[in-house]
Design an enzyme around this catalytic site. Structure first.
Site, PDB file in Angstrom:
ATOM      1  CB  SER A 557      18.788 -15.661 -51.257  1.00 66.61           C
ATOM      2  OG  SER A 557      17.449 -16.060 -51.078  1.00 66.61           O
ATOM      3  CG  ASP A 643      13.383  -9.880 -51.118  1.00 70.53           C
ATOM      4  OD1 ASP A 643      12.675 -10.785 -51.588  1.00 70.53           O
ATOM      5  OD2 ASP A 643      14.585 -10.023 -50.858  1.00 70.53           O
ATOM      6  CG  HIS A 678      15.132 -12.299 -53.575  1.00 72.06           C
ATOM      7  ND1 HIS A 678      15.367 -12.249 -52.215  1.00 72.06           N
ATOM      8  CD2 HIS A 678      15.736 -13.433 -54.014  1.00 72.06           C
ATOM      9  CE1 HIS A 678      16.064 -13.313 -51.849  1.00 72.06           C
ATOM     10  NE2 HIS A 678      16.317 -14.041 -52.927  1.00 72.06           N
TER      11      HIS A 678
END
Length: 708
Positions: A557, A643, A678
């Site tokens: 991320s 995501d 995610h």
């Protein structure tokens, strides 16, 4: 071996502040384009082909990971009223089962409940009730996540919310815990957080907007049509998120509106849920505060206020009367201290616990309300990590918290606040004869280019030499004031046993060293995050812990942004890079306010639409914008098609541009989860399989994989 997929160039000019960028792969952001899905599938097929020789090794690693885990296990039980609540897992099943056990006469302690549940004493006669079996709910879904899980104060109803796509839009349902049946009430498109009224008839919940920003708080009364639900609070400022919860005392519902740097809170008495929310203190840019209800001997009912107001960079703890809690009534309980970051406050009937951080270490301070005692709970190791526990009762005199370190498995601790007795209720069992004394953990300090000392947490086998020959996995994040603390991982043992050093770079942008540490790694100081990480790597090399030919780095991320930036800045320093759902197309994303999270992220990264200086600064580090014709290390990149936080196209564009420009022959693979978001695969076995594949890639990159 087939050639890697090459995404066609379809140039698109992006113009801002008299600057023009040409984005040849802008088109990859359209998930409705069949060519996009075909490209992602082609990349997945190429990944499978490239990694096929590692498949036997991957299965060996998966078997190792699984062999260390007690697959049928029970979590530490927590008491609320006449019940003990806990979760358990069953061998062969992907998801958790949430249970409770009746104990109205308080005849059992946590150890007794744990023993019963572990022994498999289940069923009505044994007193156990299954509240939610996630495995039954998941059924054949490729993805499953339980969001809200909120038992009513009467303990007769459960509000729960389910997501089966990874897109983080949940459906809320209600289960009658007396019958085990779901009520007819069903609320689609909800987000995280919830709060019950005192009489268990009304639930408050949040709803996201088109950009997945929780912008509304609604009130639902059980048994009534959801069309009649009442909008309680709406936040129109795109920088702010809404959340809702209750104080531990269950006296107040707290409605929070917060951006990255500003917050305000409203309260509703749980006994009067239909009253309008009452503002505590209006928002002022840059001022954050949060409140908790407490009953103090000299003041009675108060709100404890944790805030950075009035220059308290690392926050101070104040108190305010509940009937008139505005800023002019705030009084100091714990003043601001420059070296100590106050992170959270938790109130019980007789105690207040304050969660602090100093020199990159967490600690718990206890304030005794009756006798005025003020002490810090001692921890057994010099480098460790603490976590919250299930403290469900207001009258509790024992504090639950989590404890772990790089060598100590995760433990649920019950600490007697009166006698200071410390009891391990449950420690993560590591099968296979794990011996913590075989491993060494320490804290190092690297020096950044500007002279700042940057902490590193490290673990390795005790018998490793310090001659630069060891492989090393260096992990980093460095954003949102999130601290990456040293925690145990049984799956990491597969690397450590094979001679890996594992290190965490506690770089600026995180929260390890206080609010200033965060401020020095964001906006126009973001580059400090990257140079800190490089300095940590160089310190490990200079100290003989590893060498450039053996150094692998990993981040996800915002940590994936870190991976992209440092790979562009120092490509020769890394043997391999693991970038999971990486935020790498920073400039383009931050110029598109229609994307989820962009507007609220401007306070973290800057707004390149409005500010040309931010635009130029961001362009200078944005990984996609800085890929150039040169050699790069081997890379394993992942993405999630659903995501909502980092669009799948960001890693896809990054890989596509590298394929077109890089001059090396090192492995570059992109794996896109086509049914997840995610967090990657949702089932625990799927997650272990995924980790085994990443570890096989890591070990192969440094020559430690057996011949395929």
């Amino acid at each position: 071996m087939s050639p890697p997929p090459l995404a066609p160039r379809r140039p698109r000019a992006l113009v801002a502040h008299d600057d023009e960028r040409e984005d040849d792969w802008y088109w990859l952001a359209d998930a409705t384009d069949p060519d996009v899905l075909a490209y992602l599938q082609a990349e997945n097929a190429y990944t499978d082909e490239v990694l096929a020789p590692l498949q036997p090794f991957r299965q060996l690693l998966f078997a190792e990971i699984k062999s260390r885990i007690r697959e049928s296990d029970v979590g530490a039980p927590a008491r609320k009223g006449g019940w003990w609540y806990y979760g358990r897992t069953v061998e062969g099943q992907q998801y958790a089962i949430h249970c409770r056990r009746s104990d109205p006469d308080r005849e059992l302690d946590a150890a007794g409940v744990l023993a019963l549940a572990t022994a498999g004493t289940t069923g009505v006669d044994a007193g156990e009730e299954v509240l939610i079996d996630e495995n039954e709910m998941a059924a054949d879904s490729e993805y499953f996540a339980l969001g809200v899980f909120d038992v009513s104060p009467s303990e007769s109803c459960l509000a729960y919310a389910v997501d089966t796509t990874g897109g983080e839009r949940y459906t809320m349902r209600f289960r009658d815990l007396m019958s085990g049946d779901d009520l007819a009430d069903e609320i689609p498109d909800v987000y995280y957080s919830s709060a019950w009224s005192a009489d268990s008839t009304t639930l408050f919940y949040t709803r996201p907007d088109e950009a997945l920003r929780p912008w509304q708080i609604w009130r639902h009364r059980l048994g009534e049509p959801t069309e009649t639900d009442v909008l309680v609070l709406q936040e129109d400022d795109e920088r702010f998120f809404l959340g809702v919860g209750t104080t531990r005392s269950e006296r107040f519902i707290i409605l929070t509106s917060s951006s990255k740097v500003t917050s305000e809170e409203y309260v509703i008495d749980t006994r009067r849920p239909e009253e309008p929310p009452r503002l505590v203190e209006g928002r002022r840019q840059g001022v954050e505060y949060s409140i908790e209800h407490a009953v103090l001997p000299d003041d009675g009912d108060v709100f404890l206020v944790l805030t950075n107001d009035d220059g308290a960079e690392n926050f101070a703890l104040l108190k305010a009367p509940i009937d008139d809690p505005g800023r002019d009534k705030w009084q100091v309980v714990i003043p601001h201290r420059s070296g100590v970051r106050l992170q959270d406050v938790d109130a019980f009937a007789g105690y207040v616990t304050v969660w602090e951080r100093e020199q990159a270490l967490e600690r718990i301070r206890v304030l005794g309300l009756a006798d005025g005692r003020d002490y810090v709970i001692e921890q057994p190791e010099p480098v460790y990590s603490l976590g919250g526990g299930a403290n469900l009762e207001w009258e509790a005199t024992r504090l639950r918290f989590g404890y772990t370190s790089l060598v100590t498995p995760s433990s649920s601790i019950e600490y007697d606040l009166e006698t200071h007795e410390r009891v391990v209720i449950k420690q993560q069992e590591v099968l296979g004869g794990y011996q913590p004394e075989r491993f060494h953990t320490e804290r190092l300090w690297a020096t950044a280019p500007d002279g700042t000392a940057v902490p590193i947490s490290l673990v390795s086998r005790r018998d490793l030499p310090r001659d630069g020959s060891n492989p090393c996995l260096l992990y980093g994040y460095g954003a949102y004031e999130i601290s990456i603390d040293p925690t145990f991982s049984s799956s990491r043992l597969s690397l450590l046993e094979r001679g890996f050093v594992f290190a965490i770079a506690h770089i600026r942008g995180g929260g390890e060293m206080g609010r200033g540490w965060y401020e020095d790694g964001k906006l126009l100081s973001k580059a400090n995050t990257f140079t800190d990480f490089i300095a940590c790597a160089q310190h490990l090399i200079a100290g003989g812990y590893t060498g450039p030919d053996h150094l692998v780095i990993r981040g996800g991320s915002a940590g994936g942004l870190l991976m992209g930036a440092v790979t562009n800045m120092a490509p020769d320093l890394w043997r391999a890079v693991i970038a999971e759902v990486p935020f790498v197309d920073v400039l383009t994303t931050m110029q598109d306010p229609n994307l989820p999270l962009t507007a609220t992220e401007w306070e973290e990264w800057g707004n390149p639409i409005e500010d040309p200086e931010v635009y130029r600064y961001m362009k200078a580090y944005s990984p996609v914008d800085n890929v150039s014709p040169r050699d790069y290390p081997a890379m394993y990149v992942s993405a999630g098609l659903n995501d909502p936080r980092v669009g799948f196209w960001e890693p896809a564009k990054w890989v596509a541009k590298q394929r077109a420009l890089r001059s090396d022959s090192n492995i570059l693979v992109l794996k896109t989860e086509m049914d997840a978001g995610h967090g990657g695969p949702s089932g625990r076995y799927d997650a272990w399989e995924d980790e085994a594949q990443v570890q096989a890639f890591i070990l192969s990159s440094v020559g430690l994989a057996p011949p395929g």
